[in-house]
Structure formats: structure tokens, C-alpha cells
Design an enzyme around this catalytic site. Structure first.
Site, PDB file in Angstrom:
ATOM      1  N   ARG A  96      10.045  -6.950   3.082  1.00 15.06           N
ATOM      2  CA  ARG A  96      10.761  -5.785   3.574  1.00 15.06           C
ATOM      3  C   ARG A  96       9.782  -4.866   2.933  1.00 15.06           C
ATOM      4  O   ARG A  96       9.615  -3.667   2.661  1.00 15.06           O
ATOM      5  CB  ARG A  96      12.000  -5.255   2.708  1.00 15.06           C
ATOM      6  CG  ARG A  96      12.073  -5.820   1.356  1.00 15.06           C
ATOM      7  CD  ARG A  96      12.802  -5.212   0.494  1.00 15.06           C
ATOM      8  NE  ARG A  96      13.176  -4.971  -0.799  1.00 15.06           N
ATOM      9  CZ  ARG A  96      13.778  -4.515  -2.259  1.00 15.06           C
ATOM     10  NH1 ARG A  96      13.753  -3.310  -1.682  1.00 15.06           N
ATOM     11  NH2 ARG A  96      13.639  -4.721  -3.189  1.00 15.06           N
ATOM     12  N   ASP A 128      17.531  -6.776   5.909  1.00 21.45           N
ATOM     13  CA  ASP A 128      17.273  -5.700   6.741  1.00 21.45           C
ATOM     14  C   ASP A 128      16.021  -5.275   6.754  1.00 21.45           C
ATOM     15  O   ASP A 128      15.263  -4.805   7.345  1.00 21.45           O
ATOM     16  CB  ASP A 128      18.720  -5.105   6.783  1.00 21.45           C
ATOM     17  CG  ASP A 128      18.666  -3.716   5.123  1.00 21.45           C
ATOM     18  OD1 ASP A 128      17.509  -4.311   4.513  1.00 21.45           O
ATOM     19  OD2 ASP A 128      19.106  -3.261   5.274  1.00 21.45           O
ATOM     20  N   ARG A 186      -0.407 -13.740  -5.689  1.00 19.87           N
ATOM     21  CA  ARG A 186       1.614 -13.870  -6.486  1.00 19.87           C
ATOM     22  C   ARG A 186       1.154 -15.829  -6.932  1.00 19.87           C
ATOM     23  O   ARG A 186       0.093 -16.484  -6.227  1.00 19.87           O
ATOM     24  CB  ARG A 186       2.689 -13.883  -6.575  1.00 19.87           C
ATOM     25  CG  ARG A 186       3.188 -12.329  -5.622  1.00 19.87           C
ATOM     26  CD  ARG A 186       3.981 -12.232  -4.813  1.00 19.87           C
ATOM     27  NE  ARG A 186       4.768 -10.969  -4.463  1.00 19.87           N
ATOM     28  CZ  ARG A 186       4.808 -10.706  -3.834  1.00 19.87           C
ATOM     29  NH1 ARG A 186       5.711 -10.545  -5.324  1.00 19.87           N
ATOM     30  NH2 ARG A 186       4.822  -8.682  -3.866  1.00 19.87           N
ATOM     31  N   ASP A 255       7.689 -15.848  -7.435  1.00 21.38           N
ATOM     32  CA  ASP A 255       6.917 -14.880  -6.298  1.00 21.38           C
ATOM     33  C   ASP A 255       6.607 -13.142  -7.107  1.00 21.38           C
ATOM     34  O   ASP A 255       6.277 -12.918  -6.445  1.00 21.38           O
ATOM     35  CB  ASP A 255       7.887 -14.900  -5.327  1.00 21.38           C
ATOM     36  CG  ASP A 255       8.880 -14.435  -5.621  1.00 21.38           C
ATOM     37  OD1 ASP A 255       9.751 -16.003  -6.487  1.00 21.38           O
ATOM     38  OD2 ASP A 255      10.036 -13.763  -5.866  1.00 21.38           O
TER      39      ASP A 255
END
Length: 493
Positions: A96, A128, A186, A255
Site C-alpha cells: 500500500r 486494498d 529493509r 521487514d
């Protein structure tokens, strides 16, 4: 008729976009219905060489909501993997978030500009790709407070309302956060390529990190080992700084650990009120894996995963590579402890180091835990005690325990290099009065959800000066009343 406003200008120089295509997916943000600016961080914009007025304009809101792509941007979603609560997930990535590009700031530092909540990407899985307003405002408040507290951190450049609902347990207003970072690389980025046996990508990634974050490592006999050592050192210092402020990240997955040494991903994070080493706020941390007192051990474990991922870069003799990497990882506990002691000595007003300091610090923390003393005010009020007042005595359910510790502390101060006249100011410079207390953050979010951003603005203004007495803002320094206590914090995914 009002002429169209020019789009904000960014002097992009996108080094990550020049890496191989398997490092990311190229795509534009998904436009939103009605972008409206909530707040622009004017000071940070100036640092980045951006025009705050242009960012705050409707054209700027369109860019920072993802409805328009500025010249020079190369939007992409980064690939990475990670251990989440100890469980291996081979593909995560920006589900996202979209990196618009990189700029060089006024100090010559390369900074990522990323939109968080900008729509679905190939890494979204079942999500989403959107962000509710509440988590966006939480990250804005806490990340900027962390910066003011002197913690290496990602920053918040802007928050934009989308005019669209986001479905979670309830229907919530949506928003997009513009996040700024030294990079978004990361531990999980290295894990992503290591798990695929892609040594060429590992090397390209490590070379990029060395050039960007650890340039001195390029001159070392083993540049990759030197880079690993640099990451270990930065993380030791970072976690020590967190701990000295009572901060709990809440979701220290691999992460969510940067190789740059910045704090990233303010999801269910929180600052403690009453101190206890096993304090947990995150609603998803049901086993207490990421409790306050566990953070150094988790960081050590995460760094071990980084070392494991980097082994193919450390020579063909795998046994020798393991031995060298393990030796580097084994330095973390001592480096963390040294950094933590340095932070805590400053919090006690100690200008020199003595062997008994660790026991003195531990004794105070034990008394605080037994009494449920407020973490922030206990240390802040030591400045009052240094001036001959009661100090934090009233924070302790058992004042006698604090009195006994105070006798030890005053004896230690007599042997210290710092002069008594200098100590109160030094204590106030080391111990904040204002932190993002959970109940105040929730209050500001609730008001903003109802259309009133004034508490959000006031809280940001107070937290921008965390060490300064600010008359009229006593409530922002006070612990929560019994009915105000926040026991759980939540992710926004």
C-alpha cells in the site's frame, strides 16, 4: 476564472529505480476521489528543497494523494520478504505504498519520498492498498515527535484526505501519508533475494546500500562484512535510544527494520506511561514477543537474519563466512548495552562513567516497575530533585523505595565530574517533558475523524519542543487519568 496552479517541482534523482527490474514493480498510484490537504510539514519541505505553499495547494494535494505524477518521478513498489512474529513470509513488498522517487536535501542527504496508502500494488495480497485517516495521523504525530526527540526516524511530509471510505471493521475515512526516509531498504529486502538464491541481486543491493549509507565500508578489506557491522552499530544505538524514551515499536518484524538505522512503520507503536519491562500495547502481539524489554533481543535476532542473508557475499568458504558474520553479530549485546548505559547516564545527570552506574540504573527501573511510576515524568522530575525538591517522589506508590534509591544517586553525584550547578539543565536537556501519550494521540485522531483538526495541530506543535516547558500545556505532560488509559494500539492494515 482561477488559472490552473503549477504542479510542485521535485528535483528527483532516483537511484533505486536504476536497480534491476526484479527489485520492484513500476506503477502509478491509484487516484482518489477528492484529495484535500490536512497538513504539510513546512520545515521538512524546506529541508527537502520543496516549496511548502506549492505542496499545500490543490495541485500539491493532487500529487501527494497520487492523482498526479510530478515530472521526474519514477513510481514503484519495492519488493521484500520478512519474518513476521518469527514466521517466514517469502514475499511481502509495498502492498500500500509507492516510492515516487529520491531527492537530495539541503544537507546533501539522499531522501526517499513515498506515498503510503496510495492503492493496490502487485504486493498487496488480499489488501486494498489504502490507509485509514487514523493510522496516517498516528504515524504523522509519532514520527515527527521521534524526530524532535532526536531519534533516527522516517519523517512525515504531509497528510492528505482522500474523500473515499476505507473498509476495516468499520467504514473509515481514507488518507495518504507522504513519508520521507533515508531509504526504505529493509532486512527483509536482503532476505527476499537470499531466499531466491539470487546472488547477483544480493550483490547489487549491498553495493547500493554501501554507496548510499555506508560509503566508508567500500574501502574495507571485506566491504560487505563492514556494512553488516555498520548496520549492527546503528541498530544498537537506535534501540538504546528507543528504550531511553519508553518507546515500544510494537511490530519489530524483519521487514520493519531498516538497514539505514531509521525507525520505520509506526503501526501499533506506543510510549509507556507507567513503567514495566513487559509492557505490550499492540493488539496483534498476543504473546508479548515485542514487549518493551524484549526489543534488544528481537533486534539481535533480526540482525542475525540479515547476516544469514548476506553470507553469499562474504566469500566462497561458507564456514569462514559464517564465522566472520557470527563474530560481528555477537558484538550486538555489548554494543547495545554500552549505548543504553550512555543514554541512561545522561538521564540520571551523570557526566562521567563508573562501574556502579549499571546497578544504580537497574535499581531505579526496578523501583519504578514495582510502583508503576510514570516513565517520562520520573526521569524529567530528577531535575527538580537535583535542585533540592522532592522530584519524582510522588510518582511512586512506595515513596520509601525512591528515597532509598535517591540516597544512592546523591552519593554517586558527589563523585561525578558534572558540577551541581550544571546538572538541572543537563537533566532537562536529556529528559523530555512531552511525549506522544497514547490518550492524547487517540483524542487528536478522534477529533480529526469528526472534522476538527485543532487537537492534532496543537499536539504536533507541543511535541515539536519536547524538552521545553510550555506554560498552558500541562495536560500534554500529564499521565492519563484512569478513564483515559489506552491499553491497546492497532495497525492500520
Amino acid at each position: 476564472m482561477t488559472p490552473p496552479q503549477p504542479m510542485p517541482r521535485f528535483a528527483f534523482d532516483n537511484s533505486y529505480a536504476r536497480l534491476p527490474d526484479r527489485f520492484f514493480a513500476r506503477l502509478d498510484p491509484t487516484p482518489v476521489r477528492a484529495p484535500a490537504m490536512i497538513r504539510v510539514n513546512e520545515r521538512l519541505a524546506a529541508e527537502l528543497g520543496l516549496d511548502p505553499a506549492a505542496l499545500a495547494s490543490p495541485a500539491g494535494a493532487a500529487v501527494l494523494a497520487g492523482n498526479a505524477t510530478p515530472e521526474g518521478a519514477q513510481p514503484l513498489a519495492q519488493a521484500y520478504a520478512g519474518h513476521q512474529f518469527g514466521n517466514w513470509v517469502p514475499q511481502l513488498g509495498d502492498g500500500r505504498a509507492i516510492l515516487l522517487g529520491e531527492v537530495i536535501d539541503a544537507q546533501g542527504r539522499r531522501r526517499d519520498i513515498q506515498l503510503k496508502g496510495s492503492g493496490r500494488t502487485p504486493f498487496s495480497r488480499m489488501g486494498d492498498g489504502r490507509a485509514p485517516l487514523g493510522p496516517v495521523l498516528r504515524e504523522y504525530i509519532v514520527s515527527e515527535a521521534m524526530a524532535a526527540l532526536g531519534v533516527p526516524t522516517t519523517r512525515a511530509l504531509a497528510a492528505v484526505a482522500t474523500g473515499e471510505p476505507v473498509m476495516r471493521e468499520d467504514v473509515l475515512p481514507g488518507a495518504v501519508l507522504t513519508r520521507v526516509a533515508a531509504s526504505h531498504i529493509r532486512v527483509g529486502t536482503f532476505q527476499f533475494f537470499a531466499a531466491r538464491g539470487d546472488d547477483a541481486a544480493l550483490k547489487a543491493l549491498a553495493d547500493h546500500v554501501i554507496a548510499r549509507h555506508y560509503p566508508d565500508s567500500a574501502e574495507a578489506e571485506d566491504p560487505y562484512l563492514a556494512m553488516l557491522d555498520g548496520v549492527i552499530g546503528r541498530q544498537a544505538a537506535l534501540i538504546a535510544r528507543w528504550m531511553s524514551l519508553g518507546f515500544i515499536h510494537g511490530v519489530m518484524n524483519t521487514d520493519n527494520m531498516t538497514v539505514s538505522g531509521e525507525t520505520i512503520d509506526y503501526g501499533p507503536c506506543a510510549f509507556m506511561d507507567a513503567y514495566h519491562p513487559q509492557t505490550v500495547f499492540s493488539s496483534i502481539d498476543t504473546m508479548g514477543r515485542y514487549a518493551y524489554g524484549n526489543q534488544p533481543r528481537v533486534a539481535h535476532w533480526n540482525l542475525s537474519r540479515l547476516a544469514q542473508a548476506m553470507l553469499p557475499l562474504m566469500g566462497e568458504d561458507i564456514d569462514a563466512a559464517v564465522e566472520r558474520a557470527q563474530a560481528a553479530i555477537d558484538t550486538f549485546p555489548a554494543r547495545f548495552r554500552a549505548a543504553w548505559l550512555s543514554e541512561m547516564r545522561a538521564k540520571l545527570g551523570l557526566g562521567s562513567a563508573r562501574d556502579e552506574d549499571e546497578a544504580l540504573i537497574d535499581a531505579l527501573m526496578e523501583a519504578m516497575a514495582a510502583s508503576g511510576a510514570d516513565f517520562t515524568l520520573t526521569f524529567r522530575r530528577l531535575a527538580d530533585a537535583a535542585e533540592g525538591c522532592d522530584g519524582p517522589r510522588g510518582q511512586f506508590a512506595d515513596p520509601a523505595a525512591f528515597d532509598a534509591w535517591t540516597a544512592r544517586w546523591r552519593s554517586r553525584l558527589e563523585a561525578d565530574a558534572m558540577t551541581p550547578a550544571a546538572r538541572p539543565a543537563a537533566l532537562r536537556a536529556a529528559n523530555p517533558l512531552y511525549i506522544p501519550r497514547n490518550h492524547l494521540v487517540e483524542e487528536a485522531i478522534a477529533a480529526a475523524m469528526a472534522g476538527d483538526v485543532a487537537p492534532f495541530e496543537t499536539l504536533n506543535a507541543v511535541l515539536a519542543r519536547p524538552f521545553d516547558e510550555q506554560p498552558g500545556h500541562e495536560r500534554h505532560a500529564a499521565p492519563p487519568q484512569p478513564g483515559e488509559v489506552v491499553e491497546r494500539t492497532f495497525c492500520g492494515t
